[in-house]
Write a protein that holds these residues in place. Structure first.
Motif, PDB file in Angstrom:
ATOM      1  N   VAL A 235     -23.421  29.714 -36.149  1.00 58.15           N
ATOM      2  CA  VAL A 235     -22.888  29.197 -37.407  1.00 58.15           C
ATOM      3  C   VAL A 235     -23.735  28.000 -37.806  1.00 58.15           C
ATOM      4  CG1 VAL A 235     -20.843  28.388 -38.637  1.00 58.15           C
ATOM      5  CG2 VAL A 235     -20.594  29.837 -36.619  1.00 58.15           C
TER       6      VAL A 235
ATOM      7  N   THR B  42     -18.927  22.853 -37.471  1.00 54.41           N
ATOM      8  CA  THR B  42     -19.187  23.561 -38.724  1.00 54.41           C
ATOM      9  C   THR B  42     -17.985  24.430 -39.056  1.00 54.41           C
ATOM     10  OG1 THR B  42     -20.203  25.409 -37.517  1.00 54.41           O
ATOM     11  CG2 THR B  42     -21.679  23.681 -38.323  1.00 54.41           C
ATOM     12  N   GLY B  43     -17.980  24.971 -40.290  1.00 58.37           N
ATOM     13  CA  GLY B  43     -16.959  25.935 -40.675  1.00 58.37           C
ATOM     14  C   GLY B  43     -15.558  25.373 -40.746  1.00 58.37           C
TER      15      GLY B  43
ATOM     16  N   ASN C  62     -24.532  25.002 -41.026  1.00 58.97           N
ATOM     17  CA  ASN C  62     -24.042  24.362 -42.245  1.00 58.97           C
ATOM     18  C   ASN C  62     -25.108  23.414 -42.758  1.00 58.97           C
ATOM     19  OD1 ASN C  62     -22.686  21.712 -43.461  1.00 58.97           O
ATOM     20  ND2 ASN C  62     -21.358  23.439 -43.955  1.00 58.97           N
TER      21      ASN C  62
ATOM     22  N   ARG D  11     -16.717  21.133 -44.297  1.00 57.69           N
ATOM     23  CA  ARG D  11     -17.705  22.188 -44.075  1.00 57.69           C
ATOM     24  C   ARG D  11     -17.034  23.550 -43.974  1.00 57.69           C
ATOM     25  NH1 ARG D  11     -21.233  18.959 -39.426  1.00 57.69           N
ATOM     26  NH2 ARG D  11     -22.279  17.528 -40.852  1.00 57.69           N
ATOM     27  N   SER D  12     -15.877  23.667 -44.606  1.00 59.00           N
ATOM     28  CA  SER D  12     -15.097  24.894 -44.480  1.00 59.00           C
ATOM     29  C   SER D  12     -15.538  25.986 -45.449  1.00 59.00           C
ATOM     30  CB  SER D  12     -13.611  24.585 -44.699  1.00 59.00           C
ATOM     31  OG  SER D  12     -13.392  24.013 -45.988  1.00 59.00           O
TER      32      SER D  12
ATOM     33  N   THR E  62     -21.500  26.939 -45.291  1.00 55.12           N
ATOM     34  CA  THR E  62     -21.530  27.391 -43.903  1.00 55.12           C
ATOM     35  C   THR E  62     -21.807  28.883 -43.884  1.00 55.12           C
ATOM     36  OG1 THR E  62     -19.993  25.671 -43.169  1.00 55.12           O
ATOM     37  CG2 THR E  62     -20.169  27.642 -41.788  1.00 55.12           C
TER      38      THR E  62
ATOM     39  N   GLU F 141     -26.595  21.556 -39.484  1.00 56.58           N
ATOM     40  CA  GLU F 141     -25.687  21.481 -38.336  1.00 56.58           C
ATOM     41  C   GLU F 141     -25.477  22.899 -37.836  1.00 56.58           C
ATOM     42  OE1 GLU F 141     -24.165  19.200 -36.612  1.00 56.58           O
ATOM     43  OE2 GLU F 141     -24.799  17.402 -37.713  1.00 56.58           O
ATOM     44  N   TYR F 142     -25.241  23.047 -36.537  1.00 56.18           N
ATOM     45  CA  TYR F 142     -25.139  24.390 -35.993  1.00 56.18           C
ATOM     46  C   TYR F 142     -24.141  24.436 -34.852  1.00 56.18           C
ATOM     47  CZ  TYR F 142     -27.833  22.570 -32.088  1.00 56.18           C
ATOM     48  OH  TYR F 142     -28.238  21.826 -31.010  1.00 56.18           O
TER      49      TYR F 142
ATOM     50  N   THR G  62     -17.516  28.834 -46.606  1.00 51.24           N
ATOM     51  CA  THR G  62     -18.423  29.812 -46.016  1.00 51.24           C
ATOM     52  C   THR G  62     -18.855  30.821 -47.084  1.00 51.24           C
ATOM     53  OG1 THR G  62     -16.600  31.265 -45.358  1.00 51.24           O
ATOM     54  CG2 THR G  62     -17.308  29.589 -43.775  1.00 51.24           C
TER      55      THR G  62
END
Length: 322
Positions: free
Chosen positions: A110, A141-142, A112, A42-43, A58, A127-128, A45
């Motif tokens: 954030v 996330t992220g 996703n 989930r990287s 994300t 997802e948050y 962005t």
């Protein structure tokens, strides 16, 4: 502390501890050694202005507006408007009314999820994470996110949160049982770094290194256990030495073929075992047709020429006839 019960960790308690016990997690050590079954990346962005339908991304932003609505059937829909300075992203969650108290206007959030297009970009049940400050570390996330074996009533989000707390609070007390020179010689990762990378890796290469270290530890523990058992057995058990060596020449002359170097080596090792006063425990492994049977017959010949009896067992009648 590592051997203390998980129920005393923040966010666990007796009920979740009982659920974790179903996964074999009883102590803090068990929790830190609970490996993810796979990972989600989930990287990626993106700014809101660059979102495209169908992609999973994300997005960072601030809460511009939020609201909770009810349908005629009594279902709840919580909507959130996220502003990242380049545009607005609408996020929807269903039957989670408690979120209205979590997403306050102005908070950094954030999310996703998969982008949809409904009068603009939107996400359904993403997802948050709500960030408490500029230094807040992302765990859901992220980043590359771990997915764990779980059980009913215990979500991956809950597991990730508890494991992150356990790492922050107890990782320094996890002793490395390998000497530094062994770690260096084998090209391994230190155990603390391996556990950190196992759960929250910066990249998938770190995951591979972490898994290699943990696999090495498991195999080493198994080999040490087997060595201790063998040492204890050899210290108490005795066997009759089969010292006759005249069998070797006669045995080879009966063969219509010559032995390979590998067969010669294995037969010599078996012969040395049989000449010892220690019982032989040996497993001979080889591909089909590599000549395992002739090595077994060599052991039989040595036993018979030494005045003993021998039996050859085969798993099937066909193999026995052969």
């Amino acid at each position: 502390m590592l051997d203390g019960g998980v129920q005393y960790l923040k966010g666990v308690g007796p009920r979740r501890a009982a659920l974790m016990a179903k996964l074999g997690i009883v102590s803090v050590r068990d929790l830190l050694l609970h490996p993810p079954r796979r990972y989600l990346d989930r990287s990626l962005t993106k700014p809101v202005s660059g979102l495209r339908p169908g992609e999973t991304v994300t997005v960072f932003g601030r809460v511009a507006d939020s609201g909770l609505a009810r349908t005629r059937r009594g279902l709840s829909i919580f909507s959130l408007l996220l502003d990242d300075g380049t545009g607005m992203l609408r996020c929807l969650w269903f039957n989670q009314p408690f979120l209205k108290d979590r997403f306050l206007t102005g908070r950094t959030v954030v999310v996703n999820g998969q982008v949809r297009w409904e009068r603009g970009p939107s996400m359904a049940s993403p997802e948050y994470e709500v960030l408490d400050g500029d230094e807040a570390e992302l765990i859901h996330t992220g980043r590359i996110v771990p997915l764990y074996p779980s059980t009913a009533g215990l979500t991956n989000r809950q597991l990730r949160t508890v494991i992150k707390g356990a790492l922050d609070g107890h990782l320094d007390s996890f002793a490395d049982n390998l000497a530094p020179e062994i770690i260096s010689r084998r090209g391994l990762t230190g155990i603390r770094q391996a556990l950190q990378d196992l759960h929250f890796p910066p990249d998938m290469e770190s995951v591979a290194r972490a898994r290699r270290r943990l696999a090495y530890d498991e195999l080493l523990a198994l080999q040490l256990l087997l060595a201790r058992r063998r040492s204890a057995r050899l210290g108490t058990e005795r066997a009759r030495p089969l010292s006759d060596r005249s069998w070797s020449g006669d045995f080879r002359r009966t063969l219509p073929f010559g032995l390979t170097p590998a067969q010669e080596r294995v037969i010599a090792e078996i012969g040395a075992d049989l000449e010892s006063d220690r019982p032989m425990y040996r497993l001979l492994q080889g591909d089909v047709g590599s000549g395992k049977t002739v090595a077994a017959l060599a052991a039989v010949a040595k036993a018979v020429r030494s005045g003993c009896q021998a039996a050859v067992m085969a798993p099937t009648e066909i193999l026995a006839e052969q």
